[in-house]
Scaffold this motif. Structure first.
Motif, PDB file in Angstrom:
ATOM      1  N   ARG A 163     -17.109 -41.767   6.033  1.00 27.88           N
ATOM      2  CA  ARG A 163     -18.370 -42.367   5.610  1.00 27.88           C
ATOM      3  C   ARG A 163     -19.444 -41.303   5.391  1.00 27.88           C
ATOM      4  N   LEU A 164     -19.422 -40.254   6.224  1.00 30.31           N
ATOM      5  CA  LEU A 164     -20.391 -39.168   6.069  1.00 30.31           C
ATOM      6  C   LEU A 164     -20.180 -38.434   4.745  1.00 30.31           C
ATOM      7  N   ARG A 165     -18.917 -38.219   4.369  1.00 30.85           N
ATOM      8  CA  ARG A 165     -18.643 -37.582   3.079  1.00 30.85           C
ATOM      9  C   ARG A 165     -19.134 -38.458   1.930  1.00 30.85           C
ATOM     10  N   GLU A 166     -18.862 -39.771   2.033  1.00 35.31           N
ATOM     11  CA  GLU A 166     -19.319 -40.678   0.983  1.00 35.31           C
ATOM     12  C   GLU A 166     -20.852 -40.657   0.877  1.00 35.31           C
ATOM     13  N   THR A 167     -21.517 -40.673   2.049  1.00 28.09           N
ATOM     14  CA  THR A 167     -22.983 -40.628   2.043  1.00 28.09           C
ATOM     15  C   THR A 167     -23.491 -39.330   1.439  1.00 28.09           C
ATOM     16  N   ASP A 168     -22.823 -38.213   1.761  1.00 24.95           N
ATOM     17  CA  ASP A 168     -23.223 -36.914   1.199  1.00 24.95           C
ATOM     18  C   ASP A 168     -23.050 -36.896  -0.311  1.00 24.95           C
ATOM     19  N   GLU A 169     -21.948 -37.459  -0.795  1.00 28.56           N
ATOM     20  CA  GLU A 169     -21.727 -37.515  -2.237  1.00 28.56           C
ATOM     21  C   GLU A 169     -22.794 -38.380  -2.921  1.00 28.56           C
ATOM     22  N   GLN A 170     -23.122 -39.519  -2.279  1.00 27.86           N
ATOM     23  CA  GLN A 170     -24.164 -40.375  -2.847  1.00 27.86           C
ATOM     24  C   GLN A 170     -25.510 -39.660  -2.879  1.00 27.86           C
ATOM     25  N   LEU A 171     -25.815 -38.900  -1.810  1.00 29.66           N
ATOM     26  CA  LEU A 171     -27.071 -38.139  -1.794  1.00 29.66           C
ATOM     27  C   LEU A 171     -27.082 -37.077  -2.881  1.00 29.66           C
ATOM     28  N   ASN A 172     -25.943 -36.431  -3.103  1.00 34.24           N
ATOM     29  CA  ASN A 172     -25.870 -35.421  -4.169  1.00 34.24           C
ATOM     30  C   ASN A 172     -26.094 -36.060  -5.540  1.00 34.24           C
ATOM     31  N   ARG A 173     -25.473 -37.220  -5.752  1.00 32.78           N
ATOM     32  CA  ARG A 173     -25.671 -37.902  -7.030  1.00 32.78           C
ATOM     33  C   ARG A 173     -27.137 -38.323  -7.202  1.00 32.78           C
ATOM     34  N   SER A 174     -27.714 -38.838  -6.084  1.00 26.84           N
ATOM     35  CA  SER A 174     -29.116 -39.243  -6.161  1.00 26.84           C
ATOM     36  C   SER A 174     -30.013 -38.043  -6.434  1.00 26.84           C
ATOM     37  N   SER A 175     -29.695 -36.899  -5.818  1.00 26.69           N
ATOM     38  CA  SER A 175     -30.495 -35.690  -6.040  1.00 26.69           C
ATOM     39  C   SER A 175     -30.394 -35.232  -7.491  1.00 26.69           C
ATOM     40  N   ARG A 176     -29.173 -35.256  -8.026  1.00 27.04           N
ATOM     41  CA  ARG A 176     -29.009 -34.858  -9.437  1.00 27.04           C
ATOM     42  C   ARG A 176     -29.755 -35.812 -10.366  1.00 27.04           C
ATOM     43  N   LEU A 177     -29.669 -37.126 -10.049  1.00 26.47           N
ATOM     44  CA  LEU A 177     -30.377 -38.092 -10.875  1.00 26.47           C
ATOM     45  C   LEU A 177     -31.884 -37.886 -10.806  1.00 26.47           C
ATOM     46  N   LEU A 178     -32.396 -37.622  -9.585  1.00 24.36           N
ATOM     47  CA  LEU A 178     -33.832 -37.384  -9.421  1.00 24.36           C
ATOM     48  C   LEU A 178     -34.271 -36.125 -10.165  1.00 24.36           C
ATOM     49  N   ASN A 179     -33.463 -35.070 -10.070  1.00 21.44           N
ATOM     50  CA  ASN A 179     -33.787 -33.843 -10.816  1.00 21.44           C
ATOM     51  C   ASN A 179     -33.809 -34.092 -12.312  1.00 21.44           C
ATOM     52  N   SER A 180     -32.855 -34.887 -12.779  1.00 18.85           N
ATOM     53  CA  SER A 180     -32.811 -35.201 -14.215  1.00 18.85           C
ATOM     54  C   SER A 180     -34.049 -35.979 -14.647  1.00 18.85           C
ATOM     55  N   MET A 181     -34.471 -36.945 -13.773  1.00 23.49           N
ATOM     56  CA  MET A 181     -35.665 -37.731 -14.097  1.00 23.49           C
ATOM     57  C   MET A 181     -36.915 -36.839 -14.116  1.00 23.49           C
ATOM     58  N   VAL A 182     -36.997 -35.894 -13.162  1.00 22.69           N
ATOM     59  CA  VAL A 182     -38.144 -34.990 -13.132  1.00 22.69           C
ATOM     60  C   VAL A 182     -38.185 -34.133 -14.403  1.00 22.69           C
ATOM     61  N   MET A 183     -37.006 -33.618 -14.792  1.00 21.61           N
ATOM     62  CA  MET A 183     -36.959 -32.795 -16.005  1.00 21.61           C
ATOM     63  C   MET A 183     -37.384 -33.611 -17.234  1.00 21.61           C
ATOM     64  N   ARG A 184     -36.961 -34.868 -17.302  1.00 21.64           N
ATOM     65  CA  ARG A 184     -37.353 -35.703 -18.437  1.00 21.64           C
ATOM     66  C   ARG A 184     -38.854 -35.972 -18.418  1.00 21.64           C
ATOM     67  N   ALA A 185     -39.380 -36.187 -17.195  1.00 18.09           N
ATOM     68  CA  ALA A 185     -40.828 -36.415 -17.109  1.00 18.09           C
ATOM     69  C   ALA A 185     -41.607 -35.190 -17.558  1.00 18.09           C
ATOM     70  N   LEU A 186     -41.150 -34.006 -17.180  1.00 16.58           N
ATOM     71  CA  LEU A 186     -41.808 -32.767 -17.605  1.00 16.58           C
ATOM     72  C   LEU A 186     -41.718 -32.587 -19.117  1.00 16.58           C
ATOM     73  N   GLN A 187     -40.527 -32.898 -19.640  1.00 15.05           N
ATOM     74  CA  GLN A 187     -40.364 -32.787 -21.087  1.00 15.05           C
ATOM     75  C   GLN A 187     -41.300 -33.753 -21.813  1.00 15.05           C
ATOM     76  N   ASP A 188     -41.416 -34.980 -21.292  1.00 16.50           N
ATOM     77  CA  ASP A 188     -42.312 -35.951 -21.911  1.00 16.50           C
ATOM     78  C   ASP A 188     -43.764 -35.460 -21.865  1.00 16.50           C
ATOM     79  N   ARG A 189     -44.149 -34.924 -20.714  1.00 12.53           N
ATOM     80  CA  ARG A 189     -45.516 -34.407 -20.588  1.00 12.53           C
ATOM     81  C   ARG A 189     -45.760 -33.251 -21.561  1.00 12.53           C
TER      82      ARG A 189
END
Length: 212
Positions: A163-189
């Motif tokens: 379960r800890l590995r699954e949670t870590d993988e989910q956190l990594n995916r969430s982090s990548r998604l958040l980074n992608s959203m930040v980059m898109r927001a910067l690009q939009d700005r």
């Protein structure tokens, strides 16, 4: 097996009762019958010892509790009674053969006492071994229970790690998604900033040409 043990015990009871009756007759019988009666009593004593040995063997084979020790004590008491009667008659009638039989039987009684002591020691040793075996079984059961608990805990830890590995993988995916959203927001700005700059430049040009 139990029926055979009961049969030996019944034979022993009948035999000891017969010996006691013969000892009572020996006290009041005449000299002519006393020798024959003494030989019968001695033969009965040997038969009683054989019965006790067979009873002890059968009891051990059956793994059941044995009353052989009590029977031997009772037989020794009857033997003492017989020796007392023989000694009384030997003193009264000065019968040498009777005294020899008594002395021989006295040595046999000592051997029987030694055998009784050995039997009691064997029984105590058997009880000690049985108790030790019981402790070994209890220890084995406790060890098996501990191993089972450790196995359950190991499975629990393995599931927790999964379960800890699954949670870590989910956190990594969430982090990548958040980074992608930040980059898109910067690009939009950045795009909006460029648009504002262009629009400002066009506005300035429009005002310049209007004034001129």
């Amino acid at each position: 097996m139990a029926t055979l043990i009961q049969s030996y015990e019944q034979q022993y009871s009948v035999l000891t009762a017969d010996i006691t009756a013969k000892i009572s007759r020996l006290i009041s019988c005449n000299e002519e019958n006393r020798d024959q009666l003494s030989r019968e009593i001695l033969s009965n004593f040997e038969e009683a010892n054989d019965l006790l040995e067979q009873l002890e063997l059968e009891s051990r084979s059956a793994g059941a509790g044995s009353r052989v020790g009590a029977y031997r004590v009772e037989l020794l008491r009857v033997q003492d009674e017989y020796r007392a009667v023989v000694a009384s008659h030997a003193a009264k009638y000065n019968i040498d053969n009777e005294i020899e039989d008594y002395e021989d039987w006295s040595g046999l009684a000592d051997q029987q006492r030694m055998l009784l002591d050995n039997t009691e020691r064997v029984e105590r040793t058997g009880k000690t071994i049985t108790e030790g075996y019981r402790l070994v079984l209890e220890t084995e059961q406790i060890g098996a229970a501990v191993l089972q608990d450790l196995s359950v805990q190991r499975e629990t830890i393995q599931r927790s790690r999964g379960r800890l590995r699954e949670t870590d993988e989910q956190l990594n995916r969430s982090s990548r998604l958040l980074n992608s959203m930040v980059m898109r927001a910067l690009q939009d700005r950045f795009v909006l900033s460029v648009v504002f700059v262009v629009l400002g430049g066009l506005g300035c040009l429009a005002i310049y040409f209007t004034v001129t």
